[in-house]
Design a protein around this motif. Structure first.
Motif, PDB file in Angstrom:
ATOM      1  N   ILE A   1     -30.177  -3.730 -33.303  1.00 62.74           N
ATOM      2  CA  ILE A   1     -31.030  -3.120 -32.275  1.00 62.74           C
ATOM      3  C   ILE A   1     -32.468  -2.956 -32.757  1.00 62.74           C
ATOM      4  O   ILE A   1     -33.409  -3.215 -32.026  1.00 62.74           O
ATOM      5  N   TYR A   2     -32.646  -2.506 -33.984  1.00 59.68           N
ATOM      6  CA  TYR A   2     -33.995  -2.166 -34.434  1.00 59.68           C
ATOM      7  C   TYR A   2     -34.531  -3.098 -35.512  1.00 59.68           C
ATOM      8  O   TYR A   2     -35.643  -2.913 -35.994  1.00 59.68           O
TER       9      TYR A   2
ATOM     10  N   GLY B   1     -32.377   8.190 -40.702  1.00 58.29           N
ATOM     11  CA  GLY B   1     -32.074   9.617 -40.669  1.00 58.29           C
ATOM     12  C   GLY B   1     -30.994   9.925 -39.652  1.00 58.29           C
ATOM     13  O   GLY B   1     -30.092  10.728 -39.891  1.00 58.29           O
ATOM     14  N   ILE B   2     -31.070   9.267 -38.509  1.00 54.71           N
ATOM     15  CA  ILE B   2     -30.065   9.496 -37.470  1.00 54.71           C
ATOM     16  C   ILE B   2     -28.708   8.999 -37.929  1.00 54.71           C
ATOM     17  O   ILE B   2     -27.683   9.654 -37.716  1.00 54.71           O
ATOM     18  N   LEU B   3     -28.696   7.897 -38.630  1.00 51.47           N
ATOM     19  CA  LEU B   3     -27.431   7.391 -39.173  1.00 51.47           C
ATOM     20  C   LEU B   3     -26.846   8.405 -40.152  1.00 51.47           C
ATOM     21  O   LEU B   3     -25.639   8.684 -40.136  1.00 51.47           O
ATOM     22  N   ALA B   4     -27.705   8.997 -40.957  1.00 50.10           N
ATOM     23  CA  ALA B   4     -27.256  10.005 -41.919  1.00 50.10           C
ATOM     24  C   ALA B   4     -26.587  11.169 -41.196  1.00 50.10           C
ATOM     25  O   ALA B   4     -25.503  11.624 -41.563  1.00 50.10           O
ATOM     26  N   ILE B   5     -27.239  11.617 -40.131  1.00 45.71           N
ATOM     27  CA  ILE B   5     -26.710  12.761 -39.392  1.00 45.71           C
ATOM     28  C   ILE B   5     -25.402  12.421 -38.687  1.00 45.71           C
ATOM     29  O   ILE B   5     -24.450  13.198 -38.673  1.00 45.71           O
ATOM     30  N   LEU B   6     -25.374  11.223 -38.139  1.00 50.62           N
ATOM     31  CA  LEU B   6     -24.185  10.762 -37.426  1.00 50.62           C
ATOM     32  C   LEU B   6     -22.953  10.776 -38.334  1.00 50.62           C
ATOM     33  O   LEU B   6     -21.899  11.314 -37.982  1.00 50.62           O
ATOM     34  N   VAL B   7     -23.106  10.195 -39.487  1.00 49.56           N
ATOM     35  CA  VAL B   7     -22.001  10.124 -40.440  1.00 49.56           C
ATOM     36  C   VAL B   7     -21.579  11.531 -40.873  1.00 49.56           C
ATOM     37  O   VAL B   7     -20.397  11.843 -40.964  1.00 49.56           O
ATOM     38  N   THR B   8     -22.563  12.380 -41.049  1.00 47.98           N
ATOM     39  CA  THR B   8     -22.289  13.757 -41.461  1.00 47.98           C
ATOM     40  C   THR B   8     -21.484  14.500 -40.400  1.00 47.98           C
ATOM     41  O   THR B   8     -20.488  15.159 -40.686  1.00 47.98           O
TER      42      THR B   8
ATOM     43  N   PRO C   1     -21.349   6.549 -32.101  1.00 44.97           N
ATOM     44  CA  PRO C   1     -22.452   5.999 -32.894  1.00 44.97           C
ATOM     45  C   PRO C   1     -23.337   5.068 -32.073  1.00 44.97           C
ATOM     46  O   PRO C   1     -24.558   5.130 -32.169  1.00 44.97           O
ATOM     47  N   VAL C   2     -22.696   4.252 -31.245  1.00 48.22           N
ATOM     48  CA  VAL C   2     -23.473   3.286 -30.472  1.00 48.22           C
ATOM     49  C   VAL C   2     -24.424   4.026 -29.526  1.00 48.22           C
ATOM     50  O   VAL C   2     -25.623   3.760 -29.483  1.00 48.22           O
ATOM     51  N   ILE C   3     -23.871   5.002 -28.802  1.00 45.30           N
ATOM     52  CA  ILE C   3     -24.697   5.727 -27.840  1.00 45.30           C
ATOM     53  C   ILE C   3     -25.806   6.502 -28.538  1.00 45.30           C
ATOM     54  O   ILE C   3     -26.975   6.417 -28.182  1.00 45.30           O
ATOM     55  N   GLN C   4     -25.425   7.240 -29.576  1.00 45.40           N
ATOM     56  CA  GLN C   4     -26.425   8.027 -30.292  1.00 45.40           C
ATOM     57  C   GLN C   4     -27.527   7.127 -30.832  1.00 45.40           C
ATOM     58  O   GLN C   4     -28.693   7.479 -30.831  1.00 45.40           O
ATOM     59  N   PHE C   5     -27.105   5.979 -31.280  1.00 47.32           N
ATOM     60  CA  PHE C   5     -28.055   5.083 -31.901  1.00 47.32           C
ATOM     61  C   PHE C   5     -29.053   4.536 -30.911  1.00 47.32           C
ATOM     62  O   PHE C   5     -30.189   4.257 -31.239  1.00 47.32           O
ATOM     63  N   ILE C   6     -28.593   4.376 -29.693  1.00 50.59           N
ATOM     64  CA  ILE C   6     -29.504   3.844 -28.696  1.00 50.59           C
ATOM     65  C   ILE C   6     -30.375   4.962 -28.126  1.00 50.59           C
ATOM     66  O   ILE C   6     -31.568   4.794 -27.924  1.00 50.59           O
TER      67      ILE C   6
END
Ligand SMILES: Nc1ncnc2c1ncn2[C@@H]1O[C@H](COP(=O)(O)OP(=O)(O)OP(=O)(O)O)[C@@H](O)[C@H]1O
Ligand SMILES: [Mg+2]
Lengths: 247, 372
Positions: B249-250, B183-190, B29-34
């Motif tokens: 971060i954001y 949206g990215i958080l949504a995908i990550l969790v999915t 999650p951390v990497i994807q998020f950045i």
């Protein structure tokens, strides 16, 4: 009359056109050690999985501990233990954790689990290994552990599919001590093996060839019938006629 | 339920012993998020601009320097004719032409009105169109009375950003992230929830341990619950980590009620995990499960409305998005986080997702066979 715990009549399993187990019929008495022999691919595992309620038969009938293999699989499962040909305890759990888990699944109380664990540790000489991951144990210990887990809940019948495959002779002897002990507790033992010395330890044996049971009797009677000195010879005479080339 | 307790204990022990899974859960999650918001960034800088100044007045020069000072544009040519500037577009050196008509200053002062001419290079459409948008807002700021005409019909109406960005028009760079991160958080969790669940059960099949479970009198729904609950909890943790990261971060702080968000996520995860379970009941190897999950995840994500707005999809694709749980998740994330929507607003999405959860999990239980 002896109580029959396994009654099997023309039990058959097909995979497509291939008949893995072909109309096998036999009965096993309570407390008996029943050897289920046959060459590779003869259909032993397939038959055993049907008897355990893991695989639905194509035709024929069978009752295990009085329960029907078609409609009462869950009741069967409460009354049997099963040790599959492929090692299937959790390798990434410790010995202790495996025992606790399967004990819990079978509905043992915490107290029972504790007692069983201690008993198992001393009986298998695993006291110092209880906190080790199962994956790190040598094969012989794994197999003995599998057996102990299979009889943890004191089932009426225990099914053992090649429990001593690949195990050294000393450990095999120890394993059979465990089997005898279980039989003394009136647990019926249904066991497959490729070792003919082990066949001699059984009360009665059947030999399967290409999905059929060819002979079924005590080891002594079979030797007499085939005019053989050893079970090895009996097996050889029968298995030679097999058409199935498996593995 | 006692059996369930043993199942959960075992599952958590295995999870916490598995370094790969722990890494997946906490590092991914951390990497994807950045990385992801950077890659999926619609921010446009360095729009190449050609200026045709037919007026050459103080006003026109002021306008040009203001445009350049905005930081979004790079002046590629200060041309004397439109033809010259157009060559820059043709050779792909410029994305935009701003033409200032003769008498710009004079007319502006006298009539309080003037027309400017902006030509957009439609080849690099996104960049040029966004550049056009920036330009128009800068000019709009320069003088509210200047009217501008765009040669190419801009596709702003189709841009997914419009209703969110409009309020903060002068900082579009920030807004794209605000828009993309939920949206990215949504995908990550999915992804984490779905894959972990599917692969976990199939792994038990592959290794053979499931046989030892199937030969016990365990109830099917208890077994399924024993698989569902641990991954549900893990996905919830990942989601929480994501929310915290989004804030740190954001600087994204949900405008709406966190409770609404969590209630929705709780139900949504049941859908996703149910899907993973269902896939696992159809597969015998992790490889099969992986392929099938990838196939569906790609579809779900591409048709989820994150990268392509659902409004701009063809009709048939729009229909498919209706049975895409990810779409609802992304919608609700944006609604609650960016718009501050409440329970009532997300009720339709909640209804659909609940129905899917029931269907998928029911199907998974039916399709999980202890006897085959
Ligand atoms: N699921 C299946 N689908 C198709 N064929 C199968 C399946 N399971 C087993 N078979 C086939 O049925 C035959 C009997 O297999 P089985 O595993 O019962 O033999 P076995 O007697 O246990 O052999 P071994 O001593 O090697 O364990 C084999 O030829 C095998 O390939
Ligand atoms: Mg076998």
């Amino acid at each position: 009359m002896e109580e029959k715990v396994i009654v099997c009549d023309k039990l058959t399993k097909r995979f497509g056109y291939f008949i893995a187990t072909n109309e096998i019929s036999f009965e096993v008495n309570k407390g008996e050690i029943f050897g289920f022999l046959g060459a590779n691919g003869a259909g032993k595992t397939t038959a055993m999985r049907m008897l355990c309620g893991l695989s639905a038969p194509t035709s024929g009938s069978a009752t295990i501990a009085g329960y029907d293999v078609y409609s009462e699989t869950e009741k069967i499962k409460r009354n049997i233990g099963y040790m599959s040909q492929k090692f299937s305890l959790y390798e990434n759990l410790t010995v202790l954790e495996n025992v606790e888990f399967f004990g819990g699944i079978y509905g043992l109380t915490d107290q029972e689990i504790k007692e069983k664990t201690e008993e198992l540790a001393s009986k298998l000489g695993l006291k110092s290994e209880m906190k080790k991951l199962v994956g790190s144990l040598p094969l012989g210990w794994k197999q003995k552990l599998s057996f102990s887990v299979a009889v943890l809940h004191e089932p009426k019948i225990v099914f053992l599919d090649e429990p001593t495959g690949g195990v050294d002779p000393v450990t095999r002897r120890q394993f059979w001590d465990l089997i005898y002990e279980a039989a003394d507790r009136r647990i019926t033992v249904f066991v497959t093996t490729h070792y003919m010395d082990e066949a001699e330890y059984c009360n009665r044996i059947s030999i399967m060839v290409d999905g059929r049971i060819e002979v079924l009797d005590t080891p002594a009677n079979l030797k007499k019938q085939f005019q053989a000195n050893s079970m090895d010879e009996v097996f050889y005479q029968l298995a030679r006629s097999a058409k199935r080339a498996d593995s | 339920m006692r059996t369930l307790r043993f199942l959960l204990r075992k599952e958590f022990r295995q999870i916490f012993r598995d370094k790969a899974i722990l890494t997946l859960i906490f590092v991914m999650p951390v990497i994807q998020f950045i990385v992801m918001p950077l890659a999926a960034d619609y921010e446009v800088r360095n729009v190449n601009l050609a200026v045709v100044d037919n007026d050459k007045s103080t006003y026109s020069q002021k306008l040009v320097s203001k445009v350049i000072a905005s930081g979004y544009f790079k002046l590629q040519g200060y041309n004397s004719s439109f033809k010259e500037a157009f060559q820059l577009i043709e050779s792909d050196k410029a994305d935009l032409i701003l033409e200032i008509p003769q008498g710009f200053e004079r007319n502006l002062i006298r009539e309080d009105k003037q027309k400017l001419f902006v030509a957009v290079n439609a080849i690099n459409g996104t960049k040029a169109n966004l550049g056009g948008a920036y330009l128009s807002s800068i000019i709009g700021n320069f003088n509210a009375d200047i009217r501008m005409q765009l040669v190419q019909q801009p596709r702003f109406s189709q841009f997914p950003v419009i209703d969110v960005v409009a309020s903060n028009w002068f900082n579009p760079a920030l807004n794209y992230k605000v828009f993309i991160v939920p949206g990215i958080l949504a995908i990550l969790v999915t992804m984490i929830g779905g894959f972990l669940t599917a692969l976990n059960i199939v792994k038990e099949k592959e290794v053979g341990t499931i046989e030892q479970i199937n030969v016990t009198p365990i109830k099917k729904h208890i077994f399924i619950l024993g698989k569902l609950i641990p991954f549900w909890i893990l996905a919830m943790i990942v989601f929480t980590i994501g929310l915290i990261l989004a804030r740190v971060i954001y600087g994204i702080i949900p405008i709406g009620n966190l409770l609404v968000l969590y209630v929705f996520i709780a139900i949504y995860l049941l859908t996703v995990l149910g899907f993973g379970l269902l896939v696992s009941t159809f597969c015998d190897t992790q490889q099969q499960a992986m392929f099938i999950m990838f196939f569906f995840m790609m579809l779900f994500i591409l048709l989820g409305g994150l990268f392509t707005s659902i409004d701009s999809m063809p009709y048939w694709a729009k229909l498919i998005t209706r049975i895409n749980p990810v779409r609802y998740m992304i919608e609700v994330m944006r609604m609650v986080i960016l718009k501050g929507s409440g329970f009532q607003d997300v009720l339709p999405q909640m209804g659909v997702v609940s129905l899917m959860a029931v269907i998928l999990n029911g199907w998974a239980i039916l399709n999980y066979k202890k006897t085959n």
